[in-house]
Enzyme design. Structure first.
Site, short mmCIF file in Angstrom:
data_model
loop_
_atom_site.label_atom_id
_atom_site.label_comp_id
_atom_site.label_asym_id
_atom_site.label_seq_id
_atom_site.Cartn_x
_atom_site.Cartn_y
_atom_site.Cartn_z
N GLY A 151 0.79 -1.22 0.00
CA GLY A 151 0.00 0.00 0.00
C GLY A 151 0.82 1.27 0.00
O GLY A 151 2.00 1.26 0.38
N ASP A 206 5.40 -12.75 -10.05
CA ASP A 206 4.58 -13.12 -11.20
C ASP A 206 5.24 -12.78 -12.53
O ASP A 206 4.73 -13.18 -13.59
CB ASP A 206 3.22 -12.40 -11.13
N GLY A 250 0.15 -16.13 -9.42
CA GLY A 250 -0.07 -15.65 -10.78
C GLY A 250 -1.45 -15.03 -10.90
O GLY A 250 -2.37 -15.69 -11.35
N GLU A 305 -3.43 -18.69 -9.71
CA GLU A 305 -4.49 -18.19 -8.83
C GLU A 305 -5.48 -17.27 -9.53
O GLU A 305 -6.63 -17.15 -9.13
CB GLU A 305 -3.89 -17.48 -7.62
N TYR A 358 2.56 -18.89 0.28
CA TYR A 358 3.77 -18.11 0.56
C TYR A 358 5.04 -18.94 0.52
O TYR A 358 6.13 -18.40 0.51
CB TYR A 358 3.64 -17.48 1.95
N LEU A 359 4.87 -20.26 0.54
CA LEU A 359 6.04 -21.12 0.63
C LEU A 359 7.00 -20.91 -0.54
O LEU A 359 8.21 -21.06 -0.39
CB LEU A 359 5.59 -22.58 0.67
N ILE A 360 6.47 -20.57 -1.68
CA ILE A 360 7.36 -20.44 -2.84
C ILE A 360 7.94 -19.04 -2.97
O ILE A 360 8.71 -18.78 -3.87
CB ILE A 360 6.65 -20.87 -4.16
#
Lengths: 436, 436, 436, 436
Positions: A151, A206, A250, A305, A358-360
């Protein structure tokens, strides 16, 4: 279409200070040279005499300049990391600091805390003063030692902060939202006639920044996503009519899904936002999957996603702090639809759903990203020292470039459904080019 | 200097058979298209109006052609892997087979055993007939399921073998020596008026094939070499005046040493064949290392195996089966010289020597190489099906190309001591650009 | 309390066939010996003269016997894998086959497909006949090449299947449900007077099999869970008041959560089913977390999936095919409660939730599990060849044992809240021993 | 044979200070309890009624004591790491510090630099004062932040140093040589009537400390050695009659070679110091290897560095700074002998030699070692706070113990050629139990 004038880079003023870097001039043999302000990188590398010619467009080439705008001995620099985590953030912080400190001899480098919040004294934690000891081993860890947040903050407040602290150059590490913020800062700085260089380092897992071939962290994300795909393959093969369903990052671009498919070689269906998903009908996804199960008794599906927003359109839309839409979740939706469809046709199915989330993104950079981050960071420093502003460091046709931020945020990069990456995915998965 | 005519690709004859691949024609929206024979990739992507212009040169763009030379339903294909191991060999074998088998519908694909020896009936093990089952999981393993060997075989014997077995296309996976062999075969085939396509896939862990931006396996090798450098750094820091000395592959080119340096960020001295090593004298390597030890009490040194041939000149030179010179070993030599020098100056030193040797080449491909190998293999198949011969699949400015083998073996690619890679290494290590 | 008679092992009859293994007899120096049927492993290894003595109990020691019940040259063996995936399944299949095939010379080993379904001709895929080629590289992959499924099949049908196929020994690889199935088979076999040995290999990623010190796959799961905890730590530290919340497997036992905590060293709160969770109140979890956030601005929480059933009691309970209760999901529940609590007290918080789910169970075995699986599998073969039945191979005080299956399924193993593992977790996290 | 009195632990005096740890007393339910001074761990866990009974021997059980010898608020502690690197050194340093600092409230913990040299003011770098910040992330790195060195220092000087600095407890992390040094210090301390506790943490990558079931770092070393074996297997399989020959650590004990063999499952010959190597003759190693090559065309051989001293006897023997003999190198010797033998019999062979050397010891601890190191370190602190001295923390039958250092250095632990580990290796490799 990209026009020549779109790529022109803004500078704070003439460069008169000799660079302290021990580099050569162009003809000097055997020593890496400075890069001239007139060096350019061609936008279009492919051509076909059989096709109509297009006008040439060029990006300014990044690199150390022989003359600087700032006197390094009097510079106060600052670094800020914004938005979601991405592998390599600490590498960028570290290499930018090392380049400023050791190579340019800049006496003070500040690390602003928790994204743009760190430029708003009303909410900010005080900046860290970076030192060799502090950054020594940070590149071996995921995350960012500076902290991050999503933000924006009021641009006047942020420029007041920079001016009052005597900050001469600001490196902004982040994606689309961060670069928009950097543009606002850079433009407000110019409006006030200040001499503060604002340079972006494009961070988006991404890989969707326009006119930037590659953003850091994506290769590492692909590595991790591949591990998940391999696990999904193991689950799928080990069950009768097993389906391993994996959701990866993504929102608008399917780069991670596509590249992880190629890295894994075990995926049968790759679903990306750029290729509309049709579930029903004889050539839709569900029937195609059913035929695969009957023939081979297992399948792996990877879905970005951002896929299927139209399918999920009934659901309420939330937004995160940056104003990015948070789509309803395609993963569980797809799992349910697969189970329902197979049940309807009497095909047993065992869907194992993976959401690595979040793991990646919170792991350390792999070798490839480590190398890339090191170069990005040093090029960002070179640009800022030469007074370039409102630019982001890019890579184009394999060469580091300087891209005006307004150009970089003029749209989003996508996987081209007619391009070589998607062609490779189709060759590898055997899936149809689209769903109808 | 590269001339336009150098890049012309040889073909076996006109292409008249429609490709079975379900790709679009150029204007068709949304479906990846075939690639035209007239598509080109620009050699030079950078330019500088301030510099004299150079004539344009182009490579032919690789990719699936709409019309084929061979009728896929009647093709017998063969694959051979030669030379030292390289991460990704099995990926190339697998993807080439899958493209031939599933996408082109080729009925028979043979795997020739143990390099070019597999084309000499006097010494050969019989070929493997490749199947989906056989290649199913091979990409997860290092090495090559076909076996490999060094050294040539008589070209007449090899062409006799191909002709007698009815082999229509031969994919040769290997480096400089292998490509020279492939050229001999291709030229003998043309001389005899046979219709056998010979296409190379450039495999050299040293990344030293000319006009090919990147060879597969190198990124994985860099990953593994980085692990060794990190281990060396741990040894160095844990001893008083510890020196971690690591020898890595690189007979003529220092790519692995340079890139692993950038990936690791822990190296203080990177020694590559392209930058002559001077040991003695006040600005030589040994004194520079001594100053570093006194200042910081530890150091990491990486040396490519091909460094310092002139220093080792007194030693007898061996050659391996391929006729490549086996240089005397720079690693132990350097270790001894460091110990002697420090002893002479009364500086205690503890040198830990690492020789990972084959360890960095016999591992499975990492994600990045896996993606690259998949594309290389499929492009090699596309080229061969279109009757291209005596070519190697390359990558240039990020686009897959077809490079005539005679051009590719006309020299060796090197790390440019005035180029961006070496500039990055110098910025990262802080070492001088050369030794005097 | 465990009684001496509980540990008595059932055998099919006297052993009269000399073993083909080339092992020594006890006194023979320098050659590993056969294990005697009278060798025992002490149940209790600790003692304290200050405490009242307890009666000694012993397990039968596993190992190759000098005399066999079955003639290996005439044996038909079968292996079945049941239940959820676990790292090491393929290692067990492979080593059991290799021991039967090469060391005992058993002519035929069948792999039954998809769990106990493979013993029910009404639903079964036909068995695989195992060969050296088929098992060659399977230990490098997660999952099970035999396939698996949950849930029982009618015992009469399964015993009919075994009898009609002439199967002499059956190795059942699985957890609590699988062992119950194996017991039913073994008891039905005995009831019918058949001579079929049924031997279990204890597979449960939760490590909750009674009287078995360790089940295979858990160490690998801890490895993977540690990666997730490290990622969660990176997310937590990179946000202001960031909380990394990770759910890991563990329905009834918190071994994975506890051990991954110790492996990672980055966890602040470890929540396991054995220690009741209290959310509210001044010494409850939420207030303790709030104090941590105010003091340190980040926290990592790991929660086993079986935690807090009483808290979730309002939600409807589902069951899976095996009849195991599927608890409502503690992960999202806890995330919501944390967010609500902090909002109530005006403490900003940024919770990142990780649910690695199947990811930690479908990977290949690590070194430690690979070694363990190899030994388990070979000991299972030794036991079956000697006619032991209704037993599972265990490990106790570091020695391989034979545990009667009825004993092993008489309860579930738990993390002892007064034991050394939990003591280590408390020392490492600094959390209170319980929530009140 | 071990006698009851050999295991008696020395203490500095009566324990009167209440421990600050919040643990329970034995009967208290639900809280992990203190460990009593009278708790014991049985030496012998196996028994066989058919064999003659042996007298019971017990080790003292390690763990936190309810009463301490030292008042934690007034303690100055010190840690020293000695000898070669081992995965987990930083974990031990970190957990010992955290236990002392947070759990016991010890105000000052020093890290002595570069092994025992750090206790000799004539050569020492000044000690580090450990802090939470300094140790924060060190467990993620190999090596030791304190530095290390080999070899002893004069015991009087070291005790003078401890006394003059007011050090109350000294944790010595190291192997055989280090423990001998610790014994000397402890005995000199007692001789002088000082009150300094000296507690060892057993670190030897070779796992050869007597009466200690496992030393930290070995599991990680096995992991890394397995990677090398897998690479060697890939090299061997990819060449015609390829032999992958790997040398691993193990001067006197073959634990790493044996366990890596089991972890890899790809080894055909495991050569360890405990089993004499015979090269020549029809049942010697070379002929056995030749038969394997003719049958299967590839082989993997792992040899521990200490193998074949008698074969190498002609060569001059060096010693390192610790006085350990540096044997001439079995690896290249064996490679030459293999090549010569095969040449003599006309069998082509391609030997790829791997010497990973320091690579397997300078990496970070894996999960299993991380858990183990955490426990070892905290148990060492517990022992020292209770005034135990001249002891090393051990593990026996799965329970942490206190072993008098004189007992631990009374010999070296070996792989038992008649024991279960070697039996597993023989079952896995198929090699003969010995060479004749």
């Amino acid at each position: 279409m990209l026009q020549p004038q779109d790529t022109a880079v803004t500078t704070l003023g003439p460069c008169t200070i000799p660079s302290p870097l021990r580099l050569g001039r162009q003809p000097e043999a055997g020593v890496p040279p400075f890069v001239s302000d007139t060096a350019r990188v061609r936008f279009r590398v492919e051509c076909d005499p059989a096709c109509p010619a297009e006008p040439d467009v060029f990006f300014e080439k990044a690199g150390p300049r022989e003359r600087l705008f700032f006197d390094p001995r009097r510079v106060r620099a600052a670094i800020v990391t914004c938005g979601g985590l991405c592998p390599g953030l600490n590498n960028v912080i570290r290499s930018a600091f090392l380049e400023l400190h050791y190579n340019y001899g800049v006496p003070e480098v500040l690390g602003l805390r928790y994204g743009y919040a760190g430029l708003n004294p009303a909410v900010a934690e005080p900046p860290l003063r970076l030192t060799p000891e502090l950054v020594d081993t940070i590149h071996e860890e995921g995350g960012t030692v500076l902290g991050t947040s999503r933000g924006p903050q009021p641009v006047e407040v942020m420029v007041d902060f920079l001016a009052s602290r005597g900050i001469d150059l600001l490196l902004c590490v982040g994606g689309d939202g961060t670069l928009r913020g950097a543009r606002s800062i850079a433009e407000e700085v110019l409006r006030r006639g200040l001499k503060i260089a604002v340079v972006g380092v494009p961070k988006t897992i991404d890989n969707d920044v326009m006119y930037v071939e590659r953003t850091f962290g994506m290769q590492t994300a692909v590595d991790k996503a591949r591990e998940v795909l391999d696990a999904a393959h193991n689950e799928a093969k080990s069950a009768y009519n097993g389906v391993g369903l994996v959701k990866v990052m993504g929102r608008d671009a399917g780069f991670i899904a596509a590249m992880a498919t190629l890295a894994s070689q075990e995926v049968n269906f790759t679903l990306i936002p750029e290729v509309p998903l049709v579930l029903d009908g004889p050539r839709g996804f569900l029937e195609t999957l059913r035929r695969r199960l009957i023939a081979r008794h297992h399948a792996v599906v990877v879905v970005a996603e951002g896929v299927g927003r139209e399918l999920l359109a009934g659901e309420p839309v939330e937004t995160d702090a940056s104003g990015n839409p948070k789509p309803p979740d395609i993963g569980p939706f797809l799992k349910n639809r697969i189970v329902q469809h197979m049940r309807k046709y009497g095909v047993p199915v065992d869907v194992k759903y993976f959401d690595p989330s979040y793991l990646i993104r919170s792991v350390p950079a792999n070798s490839d990203d480590a190398i890339f981050c090191d170069a990005l960071a040093r090029h960002a420093v070179h640009a800022a020292m030469a007074g370039k502003t409102n630019v982001v460091v890019g890579l184009w046709n394999g060469v580091f470039t300087l891209v005006p931020i307004p150009l970089a945020v003029s749209g989003k990069k996508h996987v081209d459904p007619a391009g070589p990456l998607w062609k490779s995915v189709l060759a590898c998965t055997g899936q149809p080019p689209g769903w109808t």
